[in-house]
Design a protein around this motif. Structure first.
Motif, mmCIF file in Angstrom:
data_model
loop_
_atom_site.group_PDB
_atom_site.id
_atom_site.type_symbol
_atom_site.label_atom_id
_atom_site.label_comp_id
_atom_site.label_asym_id
_atom_site.label_seq_id
_atom_site.Cartn_x
_atom_site.Cartn_y
_atom_site.Cartn_z
ATOM 1 N N VAL A 24 0.814 -1.204 0.000
ATOM 2 C CA VAL A 24 0.000 0.000 0.000
ATOM 3 C C VAL A 24 0.852 1.261 0.000
ATOM 4 O O VAL A 24 0.443 2.311 -0.523
ATOM 5 C CB VAL A 24 -0.979 -0.008 1.197
ATOM 6 N N LEU A 25 2.066 1.190 0.556
ATOM 7 C CA LEU A 25 2.975 2.338 0.542
ATOM 8 C C LEU A 25 3.876 2.342 -0.688
ATOM 9 O O LEU A 25 4.239 3.408 -1.193
ATOM 10 C CB LEU A 25 3.842 2.327 1.812
ATOM 11 N N PHE A 26 4.244 1.158 -1.178
ATOM 12 C CA PHE A 26 5.177 1.044 -2.306
ATOM 13 C C PHE A 26 4.554 1.511 -3.615
ATOM 14 O O PHE A 26 5.243 2.090 -4.465
ATOM 15 C CB PHE A 26 5.636 -0.407 -2.426
ATOM 16 N N GLN A 27 3.283 1.233 -3.793
ATOM 17 C CA GLN A 27 2.535 1.682 -4.972
ATOM 18 C C GLN A 27 3.226 1.310 -6.282
ATOM 19 O O GLN A 27 3.459 2.148 -7.154
ATOM 20 C CB GLN A 27 2.279 3.192 -4.903
ATOM 21 N N ASP A 28 3.584 0.034 -6.382
ATOM 22 C CA ASP A 28 4.217 -0.496 -7.606
ATOM 23 C C ASP A 28 5.510 0.234 -7.966
ATOM 24 O O ASP A 28 5.855 0.359 -9.140
ATOM 25 C CB ASP A 28 3.242 -0.448 -8.789
ATOM 26 N N GLY A 29 6.212 0.739 -6.958
ATOM 27 C CA GLY A 29 7.502 1.388 -7.190
ATOM 28 C C GLY A 29 7.440 2.883 -7.392
ATOM 29 O O GLY A 29 8.479 3.538 -7.490
ATOM 30 N N LYS A 30 6.247 3.436 -7.427
ATOM 31 C CA LYS A 30 6.127 4.879 -7.668
ATOM 32 C C LYS A 30 6.696 5.704 -6.519
ATOM 33 O O LYS A 30 7.074 6.862 -6.704
ATOM 34 C CB LYS A 30 4.658 5.253 -7.902
ATOM 35 N N THR A 31 6.745 5.130 -5.302
ATOM 36 C CA THR A 31 7.241 5.882 -4.146
ATOM 37 C C THR A 31 8.715 5.622 -3.856
ATOM 38 O O THR A 31 9.227 6.059 -2.823
ATOM 39 C CB THR A 31 6.410 5.552 -2.894
#
Length: 253
Positions: free
Chosen positions: A72-79
């Motif tokens: 939920v925090l990683f967002q597919d690497g966007k963060t």
């Protein structure tokens, strides 16, 4: 607080206070609740490389002040590249009175086969820290502790760096050492004989184009999640080489 609670779904009880839970953490956001574990040893074994593509974290300047994020925090690497201030929740007996800052460099994958110890499964917010970072905020044998966190600006030394890989028809650029929001959402490249070319995210903070720019000096435009853009002109000279890194400008502090 004697039996009181946070009745709204948008609020969370943090350190005795009802605080707003942000839907997507942004720099300067309110404190939010999560849990933290650790992986690797005190030297960082097992924490290098990672899903953001930074490779050797010591070489890239991140060291051990890093964390893997749950889905939920990683967002597919966007963060990837975002920075967090993290404190152990003082309701735990294992907490130490310290605050850490960590950069997102890896992904903590979900494990749907477990009914317990599934801390990185959606919708849980979770930080899997390096062991040295975890031990600054909690006692080692705790293993897992409740924490509060918020997004903070990334403080970097020097400019944004661009590591170029690929071949004559395909260029892959790792964008790292990004200050400010830290989280890159758009990259463009320009050769000395071309206009600006839109790059696409390959994975993590690796950006690609299917173009041959050999023999041309390269300029980059990097846009962060807060909407700020920094342009670095002629970062790589016309004799740039694959496997080398080049330093550009940095976001204002």
């Amino acid at each position: 607080m004697g039996g009181g609670g946070c009745n709204s779904g948008a609020l969370v009880m943090v350190m005795g206070l009802c605080l707003v839970v942000t839907r997507t953490a942004e720099v300067g956001s309110a404190w939010d609740a999560a849990h933290a574990t650790f992986y690797g040893d005190m030297r960082g074994t097992g924490t290098m490389e990672g899903a953001c593509g930074y490779g050797d974290l010591f070489e890239q300047g991140y060291g051990l002040e890093t964390t893997a994020l749950s889905s939920v925090l990683f967002q597919d690497g966007k963060t990837c590249g975002s920075c967090y201030e993290i404190q152990c929740h003082n309701s735990s007996q294992w907490c130490l009175n310290s605050t850490i800052h960590a950069t997102a460099t890896n992904f903590c994958p979900p494990n749907y086969t477990k009914s317990t110890e599934n801390w990185c499964n959606p919708p849980l917010k979770h930080f899997d820290l390096t062991q040295p970072m975890f031990r600054k905020i909690a006692v080692y044998k705790a293993g897992i502790v409740p924490v509060v966190f918020r997004r903070v600006p990334c403080i970097r030394t020097g400019g944004i760096k661009f590591k170029i890989e690929g071949n004559q028809n395909w260029m892959l650029v790792l964008v790292y050492n990004v200050g400010g929001a830290g989280e890159v959402v758009d990259v463009k490249v320009k050769g000395s004989s071309t206009g600006w070319i839109q790059m696409s995210r390959n994975w993590g903070q690796n950006w690609q184009i299917m173009s041959n720019l050999l023999g041309q000096s390269l300029s980059f435009q990097v846009t962060a999640s807060d909407g700020k853009m920094v342009e670095s002109d002629n970062v790589a000279p016309d004799n740039w080489q694959f496997g080398h890194s080049y330093e550009g400008n940095q976001f204002d502090k």
